[in-house]
Design a protein around this motif. Structure first.
Motif, PDB file in Angstrom:
ATOM      1  N   LEU A   1       0.834  -1.203   0.000  1.00 58.08           N
ATOM      2  CA  LEU A   1       0.000   0.000   0.000  1.00 58.08           C
ATOM      3  C   LEU A   1       0.869   1.252   0.000  1.00 58.08           C
ATOM      4  N   GLY A   2       1.893   1.255   0.853  1.00 60.13           N
ATOM      5  CA  GLY A   2       2.789   2.409   0.914  1.00 60.13           C
ATOM      6  C   GLY A   2       3.588   2.586  -0.360  1.00 60.13           C
TER       7      GLY A   2
ATOM      8  N   ALA B   1      -2.799   2.336  -5.380  1.00 62.72           N
ATOM      9  CA  ALA B   1      -2.716   1.497  -4.187  1.00 62.72           C
ATOM     10  C   ALA B   1      -4.014   0.763  -3.862  1.00 62.72           C
ATOM     11  N   THR B   2      -5.156   1.315  -4.256  1.00 55.76           N
ATOM     12  CA  THR B   2      -6.418   0.793  -3.734  1.00 55.76           C
ATOM     13  C   THR B   2      -7.385   0.228  -4.772  1.00 55.76           C
ATOM     14  N   PHE B   3      -7.258   0.634  -6.025  1.00 57.92           N
ATOM     15  CA  PHE B   3      -8.317   0.271  -6.979  1.00 57.92           C
ATOM     16  C   PHE B   3      -8.253  -1.170  -7.455  1.00 57.92           C
ATOM     17  N   GLY B   4      -7.104  -1.817  -7.316  1.00 56.66           N
ATOM     18  CA  GLY B   4      -7.059  -3.241  -7.626  1.00 56.66           C
ATOM     19  C   GLY B   4      -7.973  -4.027  -6.699  1.00 56.66           C
ATOM     20  N   GLY B   5      -7.888  -3.716  -5.397  1.00 55.21           N
ATOM     21  CA  GLY B   5      -8.768  -4.357  -4.431  1.00 55.21           C
ATOM     22  C   GLY B   5     -10.224  -3.980  -4.627  1.00 55.21           C
ATOM     23  N   LEU B   6     -10.458  -2.738  -5.040  1.00 55.26           N
ATOM     24  CA  LEU B   6     -11.825  -2.289  -5.298  1.00 55.26           C
ATOM     25  C   LEU B   6     -12.445  -3.089  -6.444  1.00 55.26           C
TER      26      LEU B   6
ATOM     27  N   TYR C   1      -8.493   2.936   3.853  1.00 54.01           N
ATOM     28  CA  TYR C   1      -7.433   2.742   2.862  1.00 54.01           C
ATOM     29  C   TYR C   1      -7.083   4.043   2.158  1.00 54.01           C
ATOM     30  N   ALA C   2      -8.092   4.629   1.527  1.00 50.45           N
ATOM     31  CA  ALA C   2      -7.848   5.814   0.708  1.00 50.45           C
ATOM     32  C   ALA C   2      -7.355   6.976   1.563  1.00 50.45           C
ATOM     33  N   THR C   3      -7.913   7.115   2.754  1.00 52.62           N
ATOM     34  CA  THR C   3      -7.508   8.203   3.639  1.00 52.62           C
ATOM     35  C   THR C   3      -6.032   8.107   3.982  1.00 52.62           C
ATOM     36  N   ILE C   4      -5.560   6.893   4.242  1.00 48.30           N
ATOM     37  CA  ILE C   4      -4.148   6.686   4.567  1.00 48.30           C
ATOM     38  C   ILE C   4      -3.268   7.096   3.386  1.00 48.30           C
ATOM     39  N   CYS C   5      -3.661   6.727   2.184  1.00 49.15           N
ATOM     40  CA  CYS C   5      -2.885   7.081   0.987  1.00 49.15           C
ATOM     41  C   CYS C   5      -2.849   8.593   0.785  1.00 49.15           C
TER      42      CYS C   5
ATOM     43  N   ILE D   1       6.941   4.655   5.338  1.00 44.36           N
ATOM     44  CA  ILE D   1       6.860   4.207   6.738  1.00 44.36           C
ATOM     45  C   ILE D   1       5.623   4.781   7.409  1.00 44.36           C
ATOM     46  N   LEU D   2       5.328   6.051   7.126  1.00 47.61           N
ATOM     47  CA  LEU D   2       4.143   6.680   7.707  1.00 47.61           C
ATOM     48  C   LEU D   2       2.878   5.947   7.291  1.00 47.61           C
ATOM     49  N   ILE D   3       2.747   5.638   6.008  1.00 47.68           N
ATOM     50  CA  ILE D   3       1.566   4.930   5.515  1.00 47.68           C
ATOM     51  C   ILE D   3       1.440   3.563   6.181  1.00 47.68           C
ATOM     52  N   ILE D   4       2.558   2.864   6.305  1.00 48.54           N
ATOM     53  CA  ILE D   4       2.546   1.543   6.921  1.00 48.54           C
ATOM     54  C   ILE D   4       2.132   1.625   8.389  1.00 48.54           C
ATOM     55  N   VAL D   5       2.715   2.580   9.116  1.00 49.48           N
ATOM     56  CA  VAL D   5       2.417   2.717  10.544  1.00 49.48           C
ATOM     57  C   VAL D   5       0.953   3.099  10.771  1.00 49.48           C
ATOM     58  N   VAL D   6       0.448   4.039   9.976  1.00 45.43           N
ATOM     59  CA  VAL D   6      -0.949   4.459  10.129  1.00 45.43           C
ATOM     60  C   VAL D   6      -1.897   3.309   9.793  1.00 45.43           C
TER      61      VAL D   6
END
Length: 202
Positions: free
Chosen positions: A96-97, A125-130, A149-153, A179-184
């Protein structure tokens, strides 16, 4: 490193698609299609939107081979993968990150506005899963409460451009942002963070 993590993300997203399709009792061809769109759907949509054609996986057939390997591995070891769900989740989170950054970088390469670049990162990052969830007749995980998901991105993208504005070196910026995206993401799952849910009073 970004390229290596990109391949890891594609591999894990493909496995995620295989497991979802198997649970939906699709045939072998259907399982492969779901694996493919889960792994490459976001990047394909991004490249189409910015006019980068042929799209990325058409220019590098290694992505197709990687998905095929993930497809075979997931089918052969499907009964054991449940024991690795935590590990798969961690790799998925890394993906995702990384995919967010890749989408942003593609937008920058085309000279697009930062807001558009952040949107491209989120799409990547997200539309494949969508797409996977829609094809499998599920409420998309992207839209469910508690996933953000989207908010984190978007948060990661904003941080990326803030650090870029202050002149931080690109490689350090990418590391901090990922790292920020992963941690959040981990925090959101661990502590059940979510956006407010609106209701209409009767």
């Amino acid at each position: 490193m970004i390229e290596v993590l990109d391949f890891i993300g594609v591999f894990v997203f493909a496995i995620s698609g295989v497991l979802t399709a198997i649970n939906k009792k699709l045939d072998l061809f259907g399982v492969f299609i779901i694996a493919f769109v889960t792994a490459l759907g976001g990047g394909t949509l991004r490249d189409t939107l910015i006019g980068r054609t042929p799209v990325g996986w058409m220019q590098d057939v290694n992505y197709v081979y990687l998905i095929l390997i993930a497809y075979i591995v997931a089918i052969l070891f499907r009964n054991y993968l449940n024991k690795l769900r935590i590990s798969l989740f961690l790799f998925d989170t890394i993906g995702l990150g990384v995919f967010t950054l890749i989408g942003i970088e593609k937008g920058l390469a085309f000279g697009l506005h930062p807001i558009i670049c952040i949107a491209l990162g989120t799409i990547t990052a997200t539309f494949g899963g969508l797409i996977r969830d829609i094809l499998c007749n599920e409420i998309p995980l992207l839209l469910q409460k508690g996933t953000i998901y989207a908010t984190i991105c978007i948060i990661g993208g904003l941080v990326f451009f803030i650090l870029r504005k202050v002149g931080l070196e690109d490689s350090v910026n990418e590391l901090i942002t990922s790292i920020l995206i992963i941690v959040v993401r981990l925090g959101a799952v661990r502590y059940n963070w979510s956006l407010p849910v609106l209701q209409i009073k009767p």
